[in-house]
Design a protein around this motif. Sequence first.
Motif, PDB file in Angstrom:
ATOM      1  N   ASP A  82      -0.812  72.926-137.613  1.00 46.23           N
ATOM      2  CA  ASP A  82      -0.903  71.537-137.149  1.00 46.23           C
ATOM      3  C   ASP A  82      -0.780  71.452-135.632  1.00 46.23           C
ATOM      4  O   ASP A  82      -1.480  70.662-134.988  1.00 46.23           O
ATOM      5  N   LEU A  83       0.106  72.254-135.059  1.00 42.36           N
ATOM      6  CA  LEU A  83       0.280  72.251-133.608  1.00 42.36           C
ATOM      7  C   LEU A  83      -1.002  72.703-132.920  1.00 42.36           C
ATOM      8  O   LEU A  83      -1.432  72.117-131.919  1.00 42.36           O
ATOM      9  N   GLN A  86      -3.508  69.837-133.105  1.00 39.92           N
ATOM     10  CA  GLN A  86      -3.193  68.706-132.244  1.00 39.92           C
ATOM     11  C   GLN A  86      -3.350  69.063-130.764  1.00 39.92           C
ATOM     12  O   GLN A  86      -3.784  68.231-129.958  1.00 39.92           O
ATOM     13  N   CYS A  87      -3.031  70.308-130.426  1.00 38.49           N
ATOM     14  CA  CYS A  87      -3.181  70.709-129.031  1.00 38.49           C
ATOM     15  C   CYS A  87      -4.642  70.935-128.668  1.00 38.49           C
ATOM     16  O   CYS A  87      -4.988  71.067-127.497  1.00 38.49           O
ATOM     17  N   ASP A  91      -3.084  65.169-128.285  1.00 42.24           N
ATOM     18  CA  ASP A  91      -1.700  64.905-128.689  1.00 42.24           C
ATOM     19  C   ASP A  91      -0.792  66.113-128.519  1.00 42.24           C
ATOM     20  O   ASP A  91       0.227  66.225-129.203  1.00 42.24           O
ATOM     21  N   CYS A  92      -1.145  67.011-127.613  1.00 42.76           N
ATOM     22  CA  CYS A  92      -0.397  68.263-127.529  1.00 42.76           C
ATOM     23  C   CYS A  92       1.050  68.045-127.088  1.00 42.76           C
ATOM     24  O   CYS A  92       1.974  68.586-127.682  1.00 42.76           O
ATOM     25  N   ALA A  95       3.120  66.532-129.722  1.00 39.43           N
ATOM     26  CA  ALA A  95       3.317  67.501-130.807  1.00 39.43           C
ATOM     27  C   ALA A  95       4.376  68.526-130.420  1.00 39.43           C
ATOM     28  O   ALA A  95       5.194  68.923-131.252  1.00 39.43           O
ATOM     29  N   THR A  98       7.743  66.837-130.686  1.00 42.87           N
ATOM     30  CA  THR A  98       8.118  66.651-132.087  1.00 42.87           C
ATOM     31  C   THR A  98       8.602  67.960-132.707  1.00 42.87           C
ATOM     32  O   THR A  98       9.546  67.977-133.511  1.00 42.87           O
TER      33      THR A  98
END
Length: 354
Positions: A82-83, A86-87, A91-92, A95, A98
């Motif tokens: 997921d990371l 997102q990166c 949204d890196c 993320a 989070t």
Amino acid sequence: MQLAKVVGYLLKTLVILLGAVATCYLVLLAINWQDEQPSAAALVLQQHLQAPPQLSQDNNGYRYFSAHSADNELSISILLADLTRQCGGQDCQSALLTLQPRLDTVITEHQQLADFYRRLQQFEYWYEPVPATMDAIPSYQPMLQAQQLWLLKAWQAALQQDTAAVKSLLQQDLQFWRRTMAGSQLLLGKMVSTSAIKQHFSVASMILQQLPVAERSASLPDLWSQPFDDKELSLQQVLVGEWAFGNMVIANMLQPEAVKTEQSLTDATVSLLLQPLLLPQASSNDRASLLLAQINAETVSARPWYNCLYNPVGKLLNSVVPDYALYQQQLRELEPLRQQAVLTTGASVNSTAQ
């Protein structure tokens, strides 16, 4: 009686049409009876296919990567996957923030992936031989996820205010991807490297923001001050590799087993009828001229219409050669990106000093 005449007329028309089609096909067979000899353009590209003389199986990082890519593809957790996703978007940073409470856990459970990436960084060369089949091309996804894990370790080092570790991790990451970009012989590998370098600068800027402003300049990798050279930004070797890759694809298409037993009778018949109209060396020569023209920034002169009667299937396949100028533009974006990263870091340090 009238119906019989109509049926007879239709049958005669059908016979005439089938005869015309058969005649045209036989004419095409006669025109395509003999393949060409290698052209000057094909021989020029062939000369560029040799591996570096100092290369061996033991110092080629690509060989190690292709042998272990599938193993590491199965060891990625959902959090890291997921990371990475997102990166790859916008949204890196959110993320990363989070994931921060579980940072140590994610890094620890991917030790095998980190070892894989560290081993790749230790190889002196990166050379992609032209694959024998499409299935021989490994998945690059584990390598991109390994990079994300590596940058995650740099993020952790920045949170711990370990300036030396941040610099070392970022230097190793960029050095690896610049080596793969310079050694790539296929467009896929070149563009993956380009994307990874863009990712490096994007995430590295977030990592450096976690350090005290006065220490950011000291954390910059030495490679950030080294401009991208012509070999790294050139598509020449890639176009040579794409030419050889196209030769491989056509050669496989002409293998007897290319007409699969699970094909329908119609599809198998069409394949058998079209194969004589696909001449491998003529196709290779035409594609070599097209690619060499792109390398030399030249325009291919138009040919008379009747030229399409020779090797028609090969010419149809070559007509879908992509516009490599679009990929060249992506490479040109790297040097301004590097300069901007250095200037941005320097500007933040100078503004604090004032």
